[in-house]
Design an enzyme around this catalytic site. Structure first.
Site, short mmCIF file in Angstrom:
data_model
loop_
_atom_site.label_atom_id
_atom_site.label_comp_id
_atom_site.label_asym_id
_atom_site.label_seq_id
_atom_site.Cartn_x
_atom_site.Cartn_y
_atom_site.Cartn_z
N ASN A 150 0.56 -1.34 -0.01
CA ASN A 150 0.05 0.00 -0.08
C ASN A 150 0.86 1.19 0.02
OD1 ASN A 150 0.35 -1.68 2.60
ND2 ASN A 150 -0.43 0.67 3.59
N ALA A 199 -13.93 -2.97 0.96
CA ALA A 199 -14.72 -2.26 -0.03
C ALA A 199 -14.13 -0.79 -0.11
CB ALA A 199 -16.16 -2.17 0.61
N CYS A 328 -2.12 5.05 7.82
CA CYS A 328 -2.25 4.67 9.06
C CYS A 328 -0.99 4.69 9.79
CB CYS A 328 -2.50 3.19 9.11
SG CYS A 328 -3.48 2.63 7.83
N1 PLP Z 1 -4.25 -4.22 4.35
C1 PLP Z 1 -3.72 -3.08 3.52
C2 PLP Z 1 -2.60 -3.48 2.36
C3 PLP Z 1 -4.19 -1.93 3.50
O1 PLP Z 1 -3.94 -0.95 2.59
C4 PLP Z 1 -5.32 -1.53 4.59
C5 PLP Z 1 -5.81 -0.35 4.73
O2 PLP Z 1 -5.01 0.76 4.56
C6 PLP Z 1 -5.71 -2.57 5.30
C7 PLP Z 1 -5.16 -3.76 5.17
C8 PLP Z 1 -6.59 -2.43 6.44
O3 PLP Z 1 -7.96 -2.38 5.62
P1 PLP Z 1 -9.35 -1.85 6.47
O4 PLP Z 1 -9.10 -0.31 6.39
O5 PLP Z 1 -10.25 -2.11 5.71
O6 PLP Z 1 -9.41 -2.34 7.91
#
Ligand code: PLP
Length: 378
Positions: A150, A199, A328
Site C-alpha cells: 500500500n 470495500a 495508518c
Molecule cells: N491491508 C492493506 C494492504 C491496507 O492498505 C489496508 C488499509 O489501509 C488494510 C489492510 C486495512 O483495511 P481496513 O481499512 O479495511 O481495515
C-alpha cells in the site's frame, strides 16, 4: 482547486454504490436473522451479495465471510492458522500492513509463534528462493504475503508463492486489500487458503470487507455472539455495507480494463513529468516499473525542503491530499520505507490515483510543486 491523490488510503464512494445502498438504510431495514418478510428480504439480499462476489472471483459462496474490513479479515486468517490449525511458525515480509505485522508480533510476544521474514532486495523484491529455504526447514508454516504493498506499490507474485506453499503443505494468506477490484482474481487458480478484501479501497463504503476462506478450512471465530455468517462471525450484518461492497465490486469488474488503462496512463504521465522537471527525483521500490507495481500507487522521493518546511504540509495547504507513507502510520516513520532503506534526505510522497483523477489534476500538482520549490530557491 482541491485534488485527492490519496486513493490507497481510501477511495471516494461511487454515486451508483450510494444509490444501491440507500434502500437498505431507508426501506429494507429488517434484521436478516428475523423470520418475518422484512428479515427474509434482508437475508436474501445478503446471500445474493455473497453469490455475486463469489462469482466475480471464481469462489464458492460459502467461502466468502463478510467482515468489518481488511483488518478483521487479516486478523481472522492469522488467528485461524494459529489457534485453529496449531501453526507455530509464520513466514512473512517486512512490507505487510500493520493489520498483519502487529497481529503477528502480538502472537510472538505471547510465545505462540516464531516469525521469519523473507529476504528482499533494495527495491523490495522478495527472494522466493529464501521462502523455499524457510519452508524446507519449517514445512507446516503459515505464509502471509500481501499481493501489493500500500505504500510503495510493489506487486508480489502470489500465483508463484501459492505454488511454493502447496509443495510444502503450508497455509497461505494474502492481503489483497489494495488489489481486489483493481485486478482480476481467480480463486480456482490461485492457491491461497485465505484472502482479505476491503470495500473502501474500490469506491465502496468503509467498515465492510470480506475474507475468502478456502472450502475445507474452518475459520476460527474472532467475534462471538449470535449465529450470523454460518456461526463464523457474530453480529448483526452490516447489510447496507454488504450491498455497497457488492455493487462496488461489480462496477469495478465491469470497467476494470478501462480504469486500469486510464490510471496507468496518469501514473506514467506523472512519472515522465517528475523525471523531466524535478532534479534528483527518485521512485521508491518498483513504483516506476509498470509490470511490477500497482498501477494506482506512485511513491516518490522529492528533494527535501530546507528551513524545516514540510512538503506534505505545503501540498495540504495547496489543497492537494497525498500521504507520506501509509495513512495508518502517520506520525511515525514508515516501516516500508525503512525496509527498503529509502533515502532519508528526501521527502517521500505517495501519490495514489483513482478512476476519478484527471491529467489536468496531475498538471496542477506539478505546477504547485514548481511553486513550492521556486519559493524555496527565491
Ligand atoms: N491491508 C492493506 C494492504 C491496507 O492498505 C489496508 C488499509 O489501509 C488494510 C489492510 C486495512 O483495511 P481496513 O481499512 O479495511 O481495515
Amino acid at each position: 482547486m482541491s485534488i485527492y491523490l490519496d486513493n490507497a488510503a481510501t477511495t471516494p464512494l461511487d454515486a451508483d454504490v450510494f444509490n444501491a445502498m440507500t434502500p437498505y438504510l431507508l426501506n429494507h431495514y429488517g434484521n436478516p436473522s428475523s423470520h418475518h418478510a422484512q428479515g427474509r428480504h434482508a437475508r436474501q439480499a445478503i446471500e445474493q451479495c455473497r453469490a455475486t462476489i463469489a462469482g466475480l472471483i471464481n469462489a464458492l459462496p460459502e467461502e466468502i465471510v463478510f467482515t468489518s474490513g481488511g483488518t478483521e479479515a487479516d486478523n481472522t486468517a492469522i488467528l485461524t492458522a494459529v489457534h485453529g490449525y496449531g501453526i507455530q511458525h509464520v513466514i512473512t515480509t517486512r512490507f505487510e500492513h500493520h493489520a498483519v505485522l502487529h497481529t503477528l508480533t502480538d502472537l510472538q510476544r505471547k510465545g505462540l509463534i516464531k516469525i521469519s521474514f523473507i529476504k528482499h532486495d533494495a527495491k523490495g523484491n522478495l527472494n522466493l528462493g529464501h521462502l523455499e529455504q524457510l519452508l524446507q526447514t519449517h514445512p507446516r508454516s503459515l505464509v502471509s504475503v500481501m499481493h501489493a504493498n500500500n505504500e510503495i506499490g510493489n506487486l508480489n507474485d502470489i500465483a508463484q508463492i501459492g505454488d511454493i506453499c502447496e509443495r510444502y503443505d503450508a497455509l497461505f494468506h494474502t492481503d489483497t486489500v489494495q488489489t481486489i477490484g483493481h485486478y482480476r482474481h481467480d480463486l480456482q487458480k490461485l492457491k491461497v487458503h485465505f484472502l482479505a478484501a476491503s470495500a473502501h479501497k474500490f469506491h465502496g463504503p468503509k467498515g465492510v470487507g470480506f475474507i475468502f476462506c478456502r472450502k475445507g478450512i474452518h475459520l476460527s471465530q474472532l467475534i462471538h455472539g449470535g449465529g450470523q455468517e454460518s456461526r463464523l462471525r457474530a453480529g448483526t450484518e452490516n447489510i447496507h455495507g454488504i450491498v455497497g461492497l457488492t455493487k462496488a465490486l461489480e462496477l469495478a469488474y465491469a470497467h476494470i480494463d478501462e480504469h486500469q488503462q486510464h490510471i496507468q496512463n496518469l501514473k506514467n504521465y506523472m512519472i515522465a513529468r517528475l523525471s523531466d522537471e524535478v532534479p534528483g527525483v527518485t521512485f521508491n521500490g518498483n513504483s516506476a516499473n509498470a509490470d511490477q507495481s500497482l498501477y494506482t500507487v506512485l511513491s516518490v522521493g522529492l528533494p527535501e525542503l530546507n528551513y524545516g518546511r514540510n512538503l506534505l504540509r505545503c501540498l495540504d495547504d495547496a489543497e492537494i491530499a497525498v500521504s507520506g507513507g501509509s495513512a495508518c502510520s502517520t506520525g511515525s516513520a514508515s516501516h516500508v520505507l525503512q525496509a527498503i532503506a529509502a533515502a532519508d534526505n528526501k521527502d517521500h510522497v505517495r501519490f495514489s490515483f483513482s478512476k476519478f483523477n484527471t491529467r489536468h489534476e496531475v498538471d496542477h500538482v506539478l505546477e504547485v510543486l514548481h511553486q513550492i520549490y521556486q519559493t524555496l530557491a527565491a
